[in-house]
Enzyme design. Structure first.
Site, PDB file in Angstrom:
ATOM      1  N   LYS A  78       0.957  -1.175   0.246  1.00 28.63           N
ATOM      2  CA  LYS A  78       0.107   0.355   0.105  1.00 28.63           C
ATOM      3  C   LYS A  78       0.877   1.346   0.094  1.00 28.63           C
ATOM      4  CE  LYS A  78      -4.102   1.696   0.274  1.00 28.63           C
ATOM      5  NZ  LYS A  78      -3.753   2.756  -0.668  1.00 28.63           N
ATOM      6  N   LYS A 102       4.956   2.293   8.468  1.00 27.43           N
ATOM      7  CA  LYS A 102       3.662   3.105   8.669  1.00 27.43           C
ATOM      8  C   LYS A 102       2.348   1.907   8.799  1.00 27.43           C
ATOM      9  CE  LYS A 102       3.534   6.690   6.393  1.00 27.43           C
ATOM     10  NZ  LYS A 102       3.190   7.653   5.323  1.00 27.43           N
ATOM     11  N   LYS A 114       5.252   2.079  -3.192  1.00 27.15           N
ATOM     12  CA  LYS A 114       5.114   3.377  -3.234  1.00 27.15           C
ATOM     13  C   LYS A 114       5.514   3.356  -4.813  1.00 27.15           C
ATOM     14  CE  LYS A 114       4.483   7.335  -1.447  1.00 27.15           C
ATOM     15  NZ  LYS A 114       3.735   7.900  -0.192  1.00 27.15           N
ATOM     16  N   ASN A 229      -2.893  19.161   0.046  1.00 24.96           N
ATOM     17  CA  ASN A 229      -4.018  18.483   0.777  1.00 24.96           C
ATOM     18  C   ASN A 229      -3.864  18.266   2.395  1.00 24.96           C
ATOM     19  OD1 ASN A 229      -4.507  15.700   2.099  1.00 24.96           O
ATOM     20  ND2 ASN A 229      -6.063  15.619   0.193  1.00 24.96           N
TER      21      ASN A 229
HETATM   22  P1  NAD Z   1       0.072  18.290  -2.191  1.00 20.28           P
HETATM   23  O1  NAD Z   1       0.753  18.132  -3.431  1.00 20.28           O
HETATM   24  O2  NAD Z   1      -1.299  18.305  -1.928  1.00 20.28           O
HETATM   25  O3  NAD Z   1       0.643  19.415  -1.661  1.00 20.28           O
HETATM   26  C1  NAD Z   1       2.171  19.693  -1.485  1.00 20.28           C
HETATM   27  C2  NAD Z   1       2.206  21.162  -1.070  1.00 20.28           C
HETATM   28  O4  NAD Z   1       3.827  21.437  -1.095  1.00 20.28           O
HETATM   29  C3  NAD Z   1       1.799  22.150  -2.278  1.00 20.28           C
HETATM   30  O5  NAD Z   1       1.175  23.283  -1.664  1.00 20.28           O
HETATM   31  C4  NAD Z   1       3.117  22.800  -2.654  1.00 20.28           C
HETATM   32  O6  NAD Z   1       2.964  23.797  -3.298  1.00 20.28           O
HETATM   33  C5  NAD Z   1       3.971  22.607  -1.563  1.00 20.28           C
HETATM   34  N1  NAD Z   1       5.553  22.471  -1.994  1.00 20.28           N
HETATM   35  C6  NAD Z   1       6.128  21.792  -3.002  1.00 20.28           C
HETATM   36  N2  NAD Z   1       7.419  21.955  -3.040  1.00 20.28           N
HETATM   37  C7  NAD Z   1       7.626  22.983  -1.793  1.00 20.28           C
HETATM   38  C8  NAD Z   1       8.640  23.524  -1.175  1.00 20.28           C
HETATM   39  N3  NAD Z   1      10.025  23.244  -1.709  1.00 20.28           N
HETATM   40  N4  NAD Z   1       8.515  24.136  -0.054  1.00 20.28           N
HETATM   41  C9  NAD Z   1       7.270  24.485   0.521  1.00 20.28           C
HETATM   42  N5  NAD Z   1       6.372  23.805   0.047  1.00 20.28           N
HETATM   43  C10 NAD Z   1       6.544  23.089  -1.102  1.00 20.28           C
HETATM   44  O7  NAD Z   1       0.713  16.979  -1.218  1.00 20.28           O
HETATM   45  P2  NAD Z   1       0.183  16.314  -0.035  1.00 20.28           P
HETATM   46  O8  NAD Z   1      -0.574  15.183  -0.575  1.00 20.28           O
HETATM   47  O9  NAD Z   1      -0.322  17.415   0.797  1.00 20.28           O
HETATM   48  O10 NAD Z   1       1.598  15.823   0.469  1.00 20.28           O
HETATM   49  C11 NAD Z   1       2.242  16.538   1.306  1.00 20.28           C
HETATM   50  C12 NAD Z   1       3.377  15.651   2.109  1.00 20.28           C
HETATM   51  O11 NAD Z   1       2.524  15.023   2.953  1.00 20.28           O
HETATM   52  C13 NAD Z   1       4.316  14.608   1.152  1.00 20.28           C
HETATM   53  O12 NAD Z   1       5.582  14.450   1.874  1.00 20.28           O
HETATM   54  C14 NAD Z   1       3.435  13.454   1.211  1.00 20.28           C
HETATM   55  O13 NAD Z   1       4.193  12.170   1.064  1.00 20.28           O
HETATM   56  C15 NAD Z   1       2.819  13.552   2.719  1.00 20.28           C
HETATM   57  N6  NAD Z   1       1.785  12.606   2.837  1.00 20.28           N
HETATM   58  C16 NAD Z   1       0.549  12.918   2.057  1.00 20.28           C
HETATM   59  C17 NAD Z   1      -0.440  12.029   2.448  1.00 20.28           C
HETATM   60  C18 NAD Z   1      -1.830  12.337   1.707  1.00 20.28           C
HETATM   61  O14 NAD Z   1      -2.747  11.729   2.061  1.00 20.28           O
HETATM   62  N7  NAD Z   1      -2.235  13.441   1.000  1.00 20.28           N
HETATM   63  C19 NAD Z   1      -0.589  11.198   3.194  1.00 20.28           C
HETATM   64  C20 NAD Z   1       0.661  10.628   3.891  1.00 20.28           C
HETATM   65  C21 NAD Z   1       1.829  11.700   3.638  1.00 20.28           C
END
Ligand code: NAD
Length: 439
Positions: A78, A102, A114, A229
């Protein structure tokens, strides 16, 4: 003349080795057969594909994508799919390894996987993005499936992309298969509560932390790096609770306002204009929001009670860890703190709620979505939230208790918990201890 010595940045190709090495610290605290660590030091299977895309102007562009199944002893793989120009196989392997840990920390019946495509999705039109997404999934279709490996959204992928991918996979296998992918739109078999699950999970960790700290929300300041997100969801939940969200940033930079932002209006602006910059630089909005600008490095160094890195990996490293002033760091991103920085933060007494716990709300609701797809019984938002909150609190408390018992940081405690659960599965298959006894 003095020569400034800068710390050597870690070699990117070493990320997987460095991530797995963190297991050794935890292994000192668990009675574990050596075969457990041995198995986790290798990914089970790796697929790299080329993805040809016909561009809108008629030209052809080739992209490279990967899907890695790290370990599936506890259940099907997953893990998310990421679109980012800097995606590498090493990064995908590392992220898959974290997913194995996790899912074990959250006691989900899943292993870790992944995937990612090296692409700047912002440079593609919507039609090009759909073609890329469909072609990628067609090329990994033999590798994924509801019983083998179930993708989900990650950086720069979203529900619509998951919907295209589910549709394409269903075409390839000639069977409607919603359980192949999670994070889909509700109308295509998604789960209520999936879009805010990662932020909500992190928020529950902070509510648990709040009890021990005795914070009062209105006196507690928050900075969030990454306003997508995960970052938006947690900022909104904390703001609704009365916390002062005083700084947020996206890839183009950040904004800072010591009194705290109206997070709902920030989210509206960001999502309408696609950038936070618009909050302070576009016509009437400039006057509407009185904020200073700051860059993505400065936001990390603010003197806040809660720092939430919610963007990319390795943003806190040996180069800037000494300047971090936060009271606690909640790792909503995967791997935002590298191991050198971890040691510095520990010395400074800054606690870290680790990614494999803090951002596990997303995969937990992905699990709920998969269960709903397979049973055909769809739950209310309230049902999803209750189940998620219960699981987050239970596993947070388990990690916190292990940290107290072994006098280790929460990260080590989370790995101890993961190793115990993965270790049980390895033992159940039989180790040399079993096979050598009685022979
Ligand atoms: P997303 O694409 O919705 O948002 C990413 C955000 O980060 C955007 O606002 C983008 O502008 C910003 N960003 C990109 N480069 C950047 C930088 N250099 N400095 C500051 N901001 C920057 O992604 P997401 O789903 O919110 O995921 C964000 C993190 O959370 C990732 O590391 C992801 O692996 C982790 N994550 C997300 C989920 C999920 O369900 N969405 C679950 C677990 C972990």
């Amino acid at each position: 003349m003095t020569v400034e010595s800068k710390p050597t940045p870690p070699k990117p190709e070493d990320a997987f080795e460095r991530a797995v090495a963190r297991l050794d610290q935890a292994a000192n605290h668990v009675e574990l057969h050596t075969e457990v660590i041995e198995r986790l030091k290798f990914a089970k299977s790796i697929l790299t594909v080329s993805v040809p895309v016909r561009m809108d102007d008629g030209s052809l562009r080739m992209f490279e994508g990967h899907r890695v199944r790290h370990n599936d002893l506890r259940g099907p793989g997953k893990g998310g799919l990421r679109y980012h120009p800097e995606v590498t196989l090493d990064e995908v392997k590392t992220l898959a390894f974290w997913m194995t840990c996790k899912c074990a920390v959250m006691d989900l019946p899943f292993g870790g996987a992944k995937g990612g495509v090296a692409v700047d999705p912002k440079s593609l039109s919507t039609r090009e993005l759909e073609r890329l997404s469909r072609e990628f999934v067609a090329r990994i279709a033999d590798f994924i499936g509801p019983e083998t490996d179930i993708p989900a959204p990650d950086v720069y992928t979203n529900a619509r992309i998951m919907g295209w991918m589910m549709d394409e996979y269903s075409t390839v296998v000639r069977r409607r298969t919603p359980g192949v992918i999670t994070g889909k739109p509700l109308s295509l078999g998604g789960s209520r509560g999936r879009d805010t699950a990662t932020g909500f999970g992190g928020y529950i960790c902070l509510k648990e932390w709040e009890q021990a700290e005795g914070w009062t929300p209105q006196d507690t300041t928050v900075a969030v790096q990454g306003f997508g997100n995960a970052g938006q969801a947690i900022a909104r939940l904390l703001h609704d609770d009365g916390y002062r969200v005083i700084a947020v940033s996206d890839s183009k930079g950040g904004i800072h306002q010591p009194e705290g932002f109206d997070v709902d209006s920030l989210i509206r602006t960001k999502n309408e204009t696609r950038e936070l910059k618009a909050v302070y630089c576009q016509g009437s909005l400039c006057e509407a929001v009185d904020a200073d600008t700051l860059d993505n490095e400065e936001i990390l160094k603010l003197d806040v009670d809660i720092l939430v890195p919610a963007a990319l990996s390795n943003v806190i490293s040996e180069a800037n860890a000494t300047d971090i002033k936060a009271g606690v760091i909640l790792e909503l991103a995967n791997g935002p703190i590298d191991d050198g920085a971890d040691a510095i933060l520990a010395k400074k007494g800054i606690p870290v709620i680790p990614d494999i716990l803090a951002n596990a709300g997303g995969v937990t609701v992905s699990y709920f979505e998969w269960v709903q797809n397979r049973s055909g019984d769809y739950w209310s938002e309230d049902e999803v939230t209750k189940r998620l909150e219960k699981r987050m609190r239970t596993q947070f408390q388990a990690v916190r208790d292990l940290a107290a018992e072994h006098e280790v940081p929460l990260r080590t405690a989370a790995y101890i918990l993961a190793l115990k659960r993965i270790g049980d599965a390895v033992e159940a298959m039989g180790t040399s201890r079993y096979f050598n006894s009685g022979t």
